[in-house]
Design a protein around this motif. Structure first.
Motif, mmCIF file in Angstrom:
data_model
loop_
_atom_site.group_PDB
_atom_site.id
_atom_site.type_symbol
_atom_site.label_atom_id
_atom_site.label_comp_id
_atom_site.label_asym_id
_atom_site.label_seq_id
_atom_site.Cartn_x
_atom_site.Cartn_y
_atom_site.Cartn_z
ATOM 1 N N SER A 1 45.008 39.889 45.532
ATOM 2 C CA SER A 1 44.222 39.468 44.367
ATOM 3 C C SER A 1 43.315 38.327 44.792
ATOM 4 N N ARG B 1 41.605 36.763 42.395
ATOM 5 C CA ARG B 1 41.435 36.042 41.125
ATOM 6 C C ARG B 1 41.552 34.545 41.379
ATOM 7 N N SER C 1 44.969 33.144 40.945
ATOM 8 C CA SER C 1 45.936 34.177 41.344
ATOM 9 C C SER C 1 47.334 33.623 41.617
ATOM 10 N N LEU C 2 48.312 34.216 40.948
ATOM 11 C CA LEU C 2 49.717 33.842 41.156
ATOM 12 C C LEU C 2 50.191 34.298 42.530
ATOM 13 N N ASN C 3 49.660 35.431 42.966
ATOM 14 C CA ASN C 3 50.030 35.926 44.294
ATOM 15 C C ASN C 3 49.481 35.027 45.395
ATOM 16 N N GLU D 1 50.964 43.627 41.425
ATOM 17 C CA GLU D 1 51.267 44.968 40.890
ATOM 18 C C GLU D 1 50.305 45.320 39.762
ATOM 19 N N TYR D 2 49.561 46.395 39.964
ATOM 20 C CA TYR D 2 48.724 46.965 38.910
ATOM 21 C C TYR D 2 49.282 48.345 38.584
ATOM 22 N N ASN D 3 49.731 48.520 37.371
ATOM 23 C CA ASN D 3 50.234 49.822 36.922
ATOM 24 C C ASN D 3 51.238 50.443 37.895
ATOM 25 N N GLY D 4 52.154 49.624 38.307
ATOM 26 C CA GLY D 4 53.249 50.113 39.138
ATOM 27 C C GLY D 4 52.941 50.250 40.620
ATOM 28 N N SER E 1 54.436 38.344 39.587
ATOM 29 C CA SER E 1 53.954 38.970 38.358
ATOM 30 C C SER E 1 54.545 38.234 37.162
ATOM 31 N N PRO E 2 53.834 38.212 36.041
ATOM 32 C CA PRO E 2 54.426 37.630 34.834
ATOM 33 C C PRO E 2 55.595 38.466 34.315
HETATM 34 C C1 LIG Z 1 45.148 46.617 35.546
HETATM 35 C C2 LIG Z 1 46.410 45.792 35.517
HETATM 36 C C3 LIG Z 1 47.617 46.428 35.583
HETATM 37 C C4 LIG Z 1 48.806 45.684 35.606
HETATM 38 N N1 LIG Z 1 49.993 46.337 35.760
HETATM 39 C C5 LIG Z 1 51.123 45.613 35.962
HETATM 40 C C6 LIG Z 1 52.345 46.271 36.303
HETATM 41 O O1 LIG Z 1 52.438 47.465 36.410
HETATM 42 N N2 LIG Z 1 53.434 45.493 36.524
HETATM 43 C C7 LIG Z 1 53.396 44.132 36.433
HETATM 44 O O2 LIG Z 1 54.413 43.488 36.671
HETATM 45 N N3 LIG Z 1 52.236 43.483 36.115
HETATM 46 C C8 LIG Z 1 51.097 44.197 35.894
HETATM 47 N N4 LIG Z 1 49.927 43.567 35.599
HETATM 48 C C9 LIG Z 1 49.925 42.108 35.437
HETATM 49 C C10 LIG Z 1 49.699 41.427 36.759
HETATM 50 O O3 LIG Z 1 50.935 41.349 37.452
HETATM 51 C C11 LIG Z 1 49.135 40.017 36.511
HETATM 52 O O4 LIG Z 1 47.835 40.127 35.955
HETATM 53 C C12 LIG Z 1 49.126 39.169 37.757
HETATM 54 O O5 LIG Z 1 48.820 37.854 37.390
HETATM 55 C C13 LIG Z 1 48.124 39.694 38.778
HETATM 56 O O6 LIG Z 1 48.254 38.991 39.987
HETATM 57 P P1 LIG Z 1 47.369 37.691 40.315
HETATM 58 O O7 LIG Z 1 47.831 36.610 39.391
HETATM 59 O O8 LIG Z 1 47.715 37.373 41.731
HETATM 60 O O9 LIG Z 1 45.923 38.023 40.108
HETATM 61 C C14 LIG Z 1 48.736 44.277 35.541
HETATM 62 C C15 LIG Z 1 47.490 43.653 35.446
HETATM 63 C C16 LIG Z 1 46.343 44.386 35.444
HETATM 64 C C17 LIG Z 1 45.010 43.687 35.390
#
Ligand SMILES: Cc1cc2nc3c(=O)[nH]c(=O)nc-3n(C[C@H](O)[C@H](O)[C@H](O)COP(=O)(O)O)c2cc1C
Length: 191
Positions: free
Chosen positions: A11, A13, A16-18, A82-85, A123-124
């Motif tokens: 990420s 962002r 970004s938490l990651n 993780e985005y959508n698994g 992830s949150p």
């Molecule tokens: C398109 C999208 C899909 C997501 N799907 C999941 C998911 O499947 N599981 C999950 O735990 N978090 C999911 N999230 C939440 C992300 O874990 C969260 O936005 C996280 O902060 C992203 O990482 P970052 O902070 O490093 O950018 C999703 C977020 C987005 C934008």
């Protein structure tokens, strides 16, 4: 032996938490003696991979720079949101570009095969992005990378960091830094 670790977040962002989690592990690796290069994928010019685009225009400057960076490092420390698994397109796109033949015709996959990697996720949600790690482990395994068992998935990550980017839970902080240390030690033994 000098061990060089490339630290990559899936990420880019701003908050970004990651990236924050990656920084904690990178700190651990540095303290153990590694040289760690932080890489922000958004700083590279990496178009969405397309085989026609590659055939017509070759590797972008960003793809060449990424291949060179991977070549110069002994190990990868990867935070995979993780985005959508699954893992993010940003991260997979970068790996796909690295795997392509280099400008000199040598295989890009050879840059990854036999190198060590460690995985983190934040992830949150309750699972802390664990499903993304599972998917990413499969990809790295296919590429011949040695993914170490030490890993960490940070759940409820939106509440986990203080204003300085430190983990509030000190036992979690020790485990995450330990992932960086384990990556350094494994790369040292294999080097
Ligand atoms: C398109 C999208 C899909 C997501 N799907 C999941 C998911 O499947 N599981 C999950 O735990 N978090 C999911 N999230 C939440 C992300 O874990 C969260 O936005 C996280 O902060 C992203 O990482 P970052 O902070 O490093 O950018 C999703 C977020 C987005 C934008």
């Amino acid at each position: 032996m000098n061990i060089r670790i490339l630290a990559i977040s899936g990420s880019s962002r701003r908050e970004s938490l990651n990236q924050k989690l990656l920084d904690v592990a990178a700190h651990g690796a540095r303290d153990a003696g590694a040289e760690v290069t932080p890489l922000r994928l958004a700083d590279l010019q990496l178009p969405l991979y397309d085989q026609d685009l590659e055939a017509e225009r070759g590797l972008s400057d960003g793809a060449k720079a990424l291949q060179a960076l991977v070549a110069e490092h002994d190990a990868l420390l990867i935070a995979t949101p993780e985005y959508n698994g699954g893992y993010t397109a940003l991260l997979k796109n970068a790996i796909d570009w690295v795997s392509r033949p280099r400008e000199d015709g040598s295989p890009g996959v050879a840059l990854l095969a036999g190198k060590v990697a460690a995985l983190l996720s934040a992830s949150p949600g309750q699972l802390g992005g664990l499903r993304s790690q599972t998917g990413m482990r499969t990809v790295l395994d296919k590429l011949g990378m040695l993914v170490i068992p030490q890993a960490f998935a940070l759940s409820f990550a939106h509440e986990a960091f203080d204003a300085e980017g430190q983990l509030k839970d000190k036992s979690a902080e020790r485990i995450v830094s330990g992932v960086g240390v384990a990556l350094y030690r494994t790369a040292s033994r294999l080097g």
